[in-house]
Write a protein that holds these residues in place. Structure first.
Motif, PDB file in Angstrom:
ATOM      1  N   SER A   1       0.845  -1.188   0.000  1.00 30.77           N
ATOM      2  CA  SER A   1       0.000   0.000   0.000  1.00 30.77           C
ATOM      3  C   SER A   1       0.875   1.230   0.000  1.00 30.77           C
ATOM      4  O   SER A   1       2.094   1.174   0.222  1.00 30.77           O
ATOM      5  N   SER A   2       0.263   2.385  -0.215  1.00 36.46           N
ATOM      6  CA  SER A   2       1.014   3.643  -0.242  1.00 36.46           C
ATOM      7  C   SER A   2       1.623   3.958   1.118  1.00 36.46           C
ATOM      8  O   SER A   2       2.587   4.729   1.204  1.00 36.46           O
ATOM      9  N   SER A   3       1.075   3.365   2.165  1.00 38.91           N
ATOM     10  CA  SER A   3       1.617   3.578   3.507  1.00 38.91           C
ATOM     11  C   SER A   3       2.744   2.606   3.831  1.00 38.91           C
ATOM     12  O   SER A   3       3.316   2.654   4.919  1.00 38.91           O
ATOM     13  N   GLY A   4       3.055   1.708   2.922  1.00 40.39           N
ATOM     14  CA  GLY A   4       4.144   0.774   3.119  1.00 40.39           C
ATOM     15  C   GLY A   4       3.731  -0.586   3.649  1.00 40.39           C
ATOM     16  O   GLY A   4       4.593  -1.453   3.856  1.00 40.39           O
ATOM     17  N   THR A   5       2.441  -0.815   3.853  1.00 42.92           N
ATOM     18  CA  THR A   5       1.971  -2.108   4.344  1.00 42.92           C
ATOM     19  C   THR A   5       2.055  -3.136   3.235  1.00 42.92           C
ATOM     20  O   THR A   5       1.629  -2.882   2.096  1.00 42.92           O
ATOM     21  N   SER A   6       2.607  -4.307   3.570  1.00 41.98           N
ATOM     22  CA  SER A   6       2.699  -5.397   2.594  1.00 41.98           C
ATOM     23  C   SER A   6       1.551  -6.376   2.787  1.00 41.98           C
ATOM     24  O   SER A   6       1.139  -6.664   3.919  1.00 41.98           O
ATOM     25  N   PHE A   7       1.029  -6.877   1.664  1.00 37.65           N
ATOM     26  CA  PHE A   7      -0.062  -7.855   1.697  1.00 37.65           C
ATOM     27  C   PHE A   7       0.378  -9.094   0.922  1.00 37.65           C
ATOM     28  O   PHE A   7       0.701  -8.989  -0.278  1.00 37.65           O
TER      29      PHE A   7
ATOM     30  N   ASP B   1      -2.093 -16.664 -18.585  1.00 41.89           N
ATOM     31  CA  ASP B   1      -2.624 -15.851 -17.487  1.00 41.89           C
ATOM     32  C   ASP B   1      -2.412 -16.551 -16.148  1.00 41.89           C
ATOM     33  O   ASP B   1      -2.589 -17.776 -16.030  1.00 41.89           O
ATOM     34  N   PHE B   2      -2.089 -15.728 -15.136  1.00 40.41           N
ATOM     35  CA  PHE B   2      -1.967 -16.210 -13.760  1.00 40.41           C
ATOM     36  C   PHE B   2      -2.805 -15.278 -12.881  1.00 40.41           C
ATOM     37  O   PHE B   2      -2.598 -14.052 -12.886  1.00 40.41           O
ATOM     38  N   ARG B   3      -3.727 -15.873 -12.118  1.00 43.80           N
ATOM     39  CA  ARG B   3      -4.643 -15.068 -11.301  1.00 43.80           C
ATOM     40  C   ARG B   3      -4.249 -15.167  -9.825  1.00 43.80           C
ATOM     41  O   ARG B   3      -4.000 -16.259  -9.300  1.00 43.80           O
ATOM     42  N   PHE B   4      -4.279 -13.996  -9.157  1.00 40.78           N
ATOM     43  CA  PHE B   4      -3.855 -13.892  -7.766  1.00 40.78           C
ATOM     44  C   PHE B   4      -4.967 -13.240  -6.936  1.00 40.78           C
ATOM     45  O   PHE B   4      -5.834 -12.529  -7.458  1.00 40.78           O
ATOM     46  N   TYR B   5      -4.820 -13.442  -5.622  1.00 38.72           N
ATOM     47  CA  TYR B   5      -5.673 -12.709  -4.689  1.00 38.72           C
ATOM     48  C   TYR B   5      -4.861 -12.376  -3.451  1.00 38.72           C
ATOM     49  O   TYR B   5      -3.847 -13.029  -3.135  1.00 38.72           O
ATOM     50  N   ALA B   6      -5.327 -11.328  -2.766  1.00 38.23           N
ATOM     51  CA  ALA B   6      -4.686 -10.927  -1.509  1.00 38.23           C
ATOM     52  C   ALA B   6      -5.736 -10.287  -0.617  1.00 38.23           C
ATOM     53  O   ALA B   6      -6.634  -9.577  -1.096  1.00 38.23           O
ATOM     54  N   LYS B   7      -5.623 -10.527   0.677  1.00 38.69           N
ATOM     55  CA  LYS B   7      -6.545  -9.923   1.624  1.00 38.69           C
ATOM     56  C   LYS B   7      -5.944  -8.629   2.137  1.00 38.69           C
ATOM     57  O   LYS B   7      -4.792  -8.598   2.597  1.00 38.69           O
ATOM     58  N   VAL B   8      -6.710  -7.536   2.052  1.00 35.49           N
ATOM     59  CA  VAL B   8      -6.259  -6.227   2.522  1.00 35.49           C
ATOM     60  C   VAL B   8      -7.244  -5.713   3.560  1.00 35.49           C
ATOM     61  O   VAL B   8      -8.283  -6.349   3.817  1.00 35.49           O
ATOM     62  N   ASN B   9      -6.924  -4.556   4.158  1.00 34.31           N
ATOM     63  CA  ASN B   9      -7.825  -4.033   5.189  1.00 34.31           C
ATOM     64  C   ASN B   9      -8.973  -3.239   4.568  1.00 34.31           C
ATOM     65  O   ASN B   9      -8.983  -2.944   3.369  1.00 34.31           O
ATOM     66  N   ASP B  10      -9.928  -2.882   5.412  1.00 37.18           N
ATOM     67  CA  ASP B  10     -11.157  -2.219   4.945  1.00 37.18           C
ATOM     68  C   ASP B  10     -10.900  -0.841   4.341  1.00 37.18           C
ATOM     69  O   ASP B  10     -11.698  -0.352   3.539  1.00 37.18           O
ATOM     70  N   LYS B  11      -9.804  -0.200   4.717  1.00 34.28           N
ATOM     71  CA  LYS B  11      -9.562   1.168   4.275  1.00 34.28           C
ATOM     72  C   LYS B  11      -8.752   1.234   2.990  1.00 34.28           C
ATOM     73  O   LYS B  11      -8.530   2.327   2.457  1.00 34.28           O
ATOM     74  N   THR B  12      -8.319   0.084   2.489  1.00 36.07           N
ATOM     75  CA  THR B  12      -7.476   0.075   1.300  1.00 36.07           C
ATOM     76  C   THR B  12      -8.312   0.188   0.033  1.00 36.07           C
ATOM     77  O   THR B  12      -9.317  -0.513  -0.130  1.00 36.07           O
ATOM     78  N   ASN B  13      -7.897   1.062  -0.875  1.00 35.07           N
ATOM     79  CA  ASN B  13      -8.515   1.199  -2.186  1.00 35.07           C
ATOM     80  C   ASN B  13      -7.511   0.795  -3.263  1.00 35.07           C
ATOM     81  O   ASN B  13      -6.295   0.738  -3.017  1.00 35.07           O
ATOM     82  N   LEU B  14      -8.021   0.535  -4.460  1.00 38.54           N
ATOM     83  CA  LEU B  14      -7.138   0.078  -5.536  1.00 38.54           C
ATOM     84  C   LEU B  14      -6.022   1.074  -5.832  1.00 38.54           C
ATOM     85  O   LEU B  14      -4.862   0.698  -6.065  1.00 38.54           O
ATOM     86  N   GLU B  15      -6.343   2.370  -5.816  1.00 35.41           N
ATOM     87  CA  GLU B  15      -5.329   3.362  -6.173  1.00 35.41           C
ATOM     88  C   GLU B  15      -4.241   3.500  -5.104  1.00 35.41           C
ATOM     89  O   GLU B  15      -3.219   4.164  -5.322  1.00 35.41           O
ATOM     90  N   ASP B  16      -4.452   2.864  -3.937  1.00 31.88           N
ATOM     91  CA  ASP B  16      -3.432   2.877  -2.887  1.00 31.88           C
ATOM     92  C   ASP B  16      -2.367   1.810  -3.100  1.00 31.88           C
ATOM     93  O   ASP B  16      -1.357   1.797  -2.379  1.00 31.88           O
ATOM     94  N   LEU B  17      -2.577   0.913  -4.052  1.00 34.46           N
ATOM     95  CA  LEU B  17      -1.722  -0.264  -4.174  1.00 34.46           C
ATOM     96  C   LEU B  17      -0.680  -0.106  -5.267  1.00 34.46           C
ATOM     97  O   LEU B  17      -0.929   0.530  -6.302  1.00 34.46           O
ATOM     98  N   SER B  18       0.473  -0.720  -5.024  1.00 33.48           N
ATOM     99  CA  SER B  18       1.499  -0.837  -6.052  1.00 33.48           C
ATOM    100  C   SER B  18       1.920  -2.298  -6.150  1.00 33.48           C
ATOM    101  O   SER B  18       1.957  -3.025  -5.152  1.00 33.48           O
TER     102      SER B  18
END
Length: 738
Positions: free
Chosen positions: A103-109, A130-147
């Motif tokens: 996340s933009s705050s530095g949290t790794s998922f 194609d390879f499909r992935f998933y990850a569990k993030v917190n309630d406050k995380t939005n797509l634009e917060d992720l890298s």
């Protein structure tokens, strides 16, 4: 209240609260009307790449189709697809690469491959995978917060990881497809063109009831077996509501170049903002360890719905797990009944598909002025156990209110009852009234009480009942007034034509005379003892007692199908209501008698008299009156003339002598006789015969003073003491009249 039935020729209108969505060019609905909910043939293609990084030469890893959805318990689930493009001449092993999510705050998922993709690794030369992935993030995380940070494993480094690139999701990234466009997506391993055909939204007091008509087209070269798909409606607030699906399931195969229409229905609380809705299509994917996640495939913007006025006879649709049905409200009426009034609505159901459908278990209720709920009884008069493609049936809704109760608006809520142990669907007043079942709203119609009169057809015109197995045509032939000492009996002769292809019984009816002031006079209806042949007719005598001086010229005749305890009444049942009202203006009554003895008509009979003569023995006072007659009947007409008589009377011109002889009709004869005296049992037989009437009166010679002329009067007698003069002619005594 008395004005409700005063204007029979009022033009009927009906409004249903249905809402539709999209502002795109129109297409033609089932009834030929224009609907602005169609979409253009604009294909958006597959979703573009979010970004890519190079892994050497012209080989790349692309980030595709990232989405965020709520987890089952808490938090959110990010799903995304990586596509490895191998443009080289050697295979690539995906095991050499990985992706880190931050996340933009530095949290790794931590990210995890879908179970179905864990065995993938080798990407052959000149191919992609194609390879499909998933990850569990917190309630406050939005797509634009992720890298998404990509690495290549390098065991020569202390951390074994060699950074090779990073991709951030743009703030304007969206899976949404614009209104009016179709979206290409891979479903069932084949390219599928998907789009919304049209949208309608009805509502009740507590919920919006959306119906979305969705189309999927396989543009590939092989049949596509559909995975387990979930269709959701997402609101502007991000609330997600699952939709019921009709038309496909996880076993459905869509063959190449075949289009498949899917109907989606749901229930959204009325407090939700009606604008900004979206349709989400997701595939249910197994994560392993008995866990699944919904991976969005495509999303569509639903246009803001707009209200639309709907007229009687317009077709709409609803769907359940069995298929798609057409529904049409034919009429909604307020009818007189004893010391109450009836609310009746006729709804037509149609199978719009290509396969046979079961008949849904409909229920519903009326609501007056958004305040008073009136329970409705559902009545089916057809003889059908299923709906063939294109077939229609009618369903009746029946409620009762005090005849003194006034209201302005009435709503009809059409619902379906599911035989389950679940709780009733939201928005159903009182839940399930018949025990054990879930009730789902289908559609709501709104009507104005001023337009609930039954329009009467003109004199001599016909009206139909089109229920399967009971098709018949009704018309009023004649009206007769039979005068009596204490009151008049008015009889309407109603002709019923059997439109079925088999012998059929005439439905048990309820009938009233209604005058312009709203006064209602119930009628008795003659019971038929036999069935009516195909194309044959029945004649019903509808009779009632009217006050002396009452005029029938301005009255209407109401006829309805009799009901007993929620079912069509049988012969022996005493009706407690009626449905499918028909109203007729009464024809003018022929009040002046004819003087034509060769053509005496009293439908379905005709009588012709000739060789009419009298002889007399003046010493004994024996008078003999005789005539030849031909008596006929329409053989295609079934009627009940029990106790009906023809009365022939001779009356001397000076009025001192008269004698009346009753003749039974062939259908009600209790004894033979061929016209011979028999203690009042004289009978007119079909065909040509001679009738003789012998009169003995020792004082007769003193009563016939002039021996000049007498009147021959012919009466139709409906019941003892109730007669109507139909023919009268003056003849000479002791002459034979041809």
């Amino acid at each position: 209240m008395k004005q409700r039935w005063k204007y029979p020729f009022a033009v009927m209108t009906l409004a249903a609260v249905l809402t539709t969505g999209t502002a795109m060019p129109s297409h033609v609905m089932a009834d030929g009307a224009k609907d602005t909910t169609a979409i253009e043939e604009v294909v958006a293609g597959e979703l573009p790449s979010i970004g890519s990084i190079s892994i050497g030469g012209s080989n790349t890893i692309e980030l595709k189709q990232a989405s965020l959805s709520n987890a089952a318990e808490s938090g959110r689930i990010v799903t995304f697809t990586l596509t490895v493009n191998n443009q080289g001449n050697n295979e690539i092993q995906f095991i050499d690469y990985w992706v880190r999510l931050k996340s933009s705050s530095g949290t790794s998922f931590p990210v995890t491959l879908f179970a179905a993709d864990k065995d993938k690794n080798r990407i052959p030369a000149k191919s992609s995978m194609d390879f499909r992935f998933y990850a569990k993030v917190n309630d406050k995380t939005n797509l634009e917060d992720l890298s998404f940070n990509f690495i290549q494993w390098d065991f020569s480094r202390s951390d074994f990881e060699k950074p090779i690139g990073s991709i951030a999701i743009p703030k304007d990234y969206s899976l949404l497809t614009a209104v009016g466009s179709k979206r290409m997506a891979t479903i069932g391993n084949e390219p599928m063109k998907n789009g919304i055909k049209r949208v309608s939204v009805s509502k009740n007091d507590t919920h919006f009831l959306p119906t979305i008509y969705f189309e999927m087209e396989n543009t590939g070269k092989r049949g596509a077996k559909l995975p387990e798909l979930q269709f959701n409606l997402r609101t502007a607030e991000g609330l997600l509501y699952p939709l019921n699906v009709s038309g496909i399931d996880k076993e459905t195969v869509i063959n190449p170049l075949v289009k498949k229409e899917v109907t989606l229905t749901g229930s959204i609380p009325i407090d939700v903002n009606e604008s900004g809705w979206q349709l989400q299509i997701a595939e249910t994917v197994d994560l392993g360890n008995n866990q699944t996640v919904q991976v969005p495939i495509a999303e569509f913007i639903l246009p803001d719905s707009t209200k639309e006025e709907v007229s009687v006879g317009r077709d709409y649709e609803f769907s359940n797990e069995d298929g798609t049905y057409g529904i049409r409200l034919e009429e909604l009426k307020r009818l007189p009944w004893e010391d109450e009034d009836l609310l009746t609505a006729q709804v037509t159901l149609k199978n719009n598909g290509t396969q046979s459908l079961s008949i849904p278990n409909l229920t519903g209720y009326f609501k007056l002025d958004d305040a008073v709920t009136v329970d409705a009884t559902i009545i089916r008069g057809d003889k059908v156990i299923g709906l063939q493609p294109g077939q229609e049936i009618t369903v009746q809704y029946l409620g009762k209110i005090p005849y003194t109760y006034d209201f302005s608006d009435v709503k009809l809520y059409v619902q379906e009852k599911k035989e389950t142990s679940q709780q009733p669907a939201p928005g159903v007043p009182g839940g399930d009234n018949s025990g054990g079942g879930k009730v789902e709203d289908l559609i709501q119609f709104v009507h104005n009480s001023d337009m609930m009169v039954v329009p009467a057809v003109g004199s001599g015109q016909k009206q139909k009942i089109d229920d399967v197995g009971r098709k018949a045509q009704y018309s009023v032939r004649e009206v007769h007034t039979f005068t009596g000492k204490t009151g008049n009996i008015v009889v309407a002769l109603v002709e019923v034509e059997n439109l079925e292809k088999r012998f059929n019984e005439v439905s048990k009816l309820v009938a009233h005379f209604v005058n312009p002031d709203g006064e209602v006079y119930p009628l008795n209806i003659s019971e038929l003892k036999s069935k009516v042949s195909p194309g044959g007719k029945a004649l019903l005598h509808l009779s009632g007692v009217l006050p002396q001086g009452a005029e029938t010229n301005d009255m209407q005749l109401f006829i309805g199908q009799a009901v007993k305890e929620g079912k069509l009444a049988g012969k022996e049942d005493v009706p407690d209501a009626y449905i499918q009202p028909l109203a007729f203006a009464l024809p003018l009554e022929k009040s002046e008698p004819s003087d034509d003895l060769r053509n005496i008509e009293f439908f379905p009979y005709t009588l012709s008299m000739k060789n009419i003569g009298t002889t007399m023995n003046f010493l004994s006072g024996d008078l003999k009156f005789s005539f030849d007659y031909e008596f006929g009947k329409d053989i295609l007409v079934v009627s009940n003339t029990e106790n009906h008589k023809l009365v022939i009377e001779i009356e001397d011109s000076d009025g001192k002598f008269q004698h009346a002889q009753e003749f039974s009709l062939e259908s009600s004869a209790e004894s033979g006789g061929g016209g011979q005296p028999g203690g009042g049992g004289n009978t007119l037989q079909l065909g040509s015969h001679t009738a003789v009437v012998n009169i003995n009166d020792p004082e007769l010679v003193f009563k016939l003073e002039s021996l000049d002329k007498y009147k021959l009067n012919v009466y139709y007698q409906f019941q003892p003491g109730q007669r109507k003069l139909i023919t009268s002619k003056e003849l000479k005594w002791f002459y034979t009249a041809d």
